[in-house]
Design an enzyme around this catalytic site. Structure first.
Site, short mmCIF file in Angstrom:
data_model
loop_
_atom_site.label_atom_id
_atom_site.label_comp_id
_atom_site.label_asym_id
_atom_site.label_seq_id
_atom_site.Cartn_x
_atom_site.Cartn_y
_atom_site.Cartn_z
N PRO A 47 52.61 43.47 1.96
CA PRO A 47 53.22 44.36 2.68
C PRO A 47 54.71 44.34 3.37
CG PRO A 47 51.60 43.19 3.94
CD PRO A 47 51.42 42.81 2.53
N CYS A 48 55.73 44.44 2.56
CA CYS A 48 57.10 44.00 2.96
C CYS A 48 57.39 45.11 3.96
CB CYS A 48 58.20 44.03 1.79
SG CYS A 48 57.97 45.57 0.82
N TYR A 49 56.74 46.12 4.28
CA TYR A 49 56.96 47.23 5.07
C TYR A 49 56.80 46.71 6.51
CZ TYR A 49 52.05 47.88 5.58
OH TYR A 49 50.60 47.87 5.63
#
Length: 95
Positions: free
Chosen positions: A47-49
């Protein structure tokens, strides 16, 4: 796979991490972390968000939907906001 990508799975629900914090742990620069995040090919698994600017501002989400999608995903994860910025209580620091 870059260490920064693997660390994304360790960010607890409702928390975010800054580019600066990932850079500290990975012994690189925040700008380099941004490049690594841009190359993430599996943003739902890694989850780079959950990576934000030190100010709490949302930046650099190249997946479909851009910044608005990033904010939706963060809210769904339980991250709180103060206006357009992530509430500092949601910042996570790696040991």
């Amino acid at each position: 796979m870059h260490q920064a990508i693997l660390l994304l799975k360790k960010i607890p629900k409702g928390k975010v991490v800054t580019y600066k914090e990932l850079a500290r742990v990975c012994k690189t620069s925040p700008r380099a972390i941004g490049q690594v995040m841009a190359g993430n090919t599996d943003p739902m698994r890694f989850p780079c968000y959950k990576v934000v600017a030190s100010s709490g501002e949302l930046r650099g989400y190249s997946a479909p939907g851009g910044i608005m999608q990033k904010k939706r995903l963060l809210k769904k994860d339980g991250v709180r906001f103060r206006g357009a910025f992530v509430d500092p209580v949601c910042f996570y620091h790696f040991p």
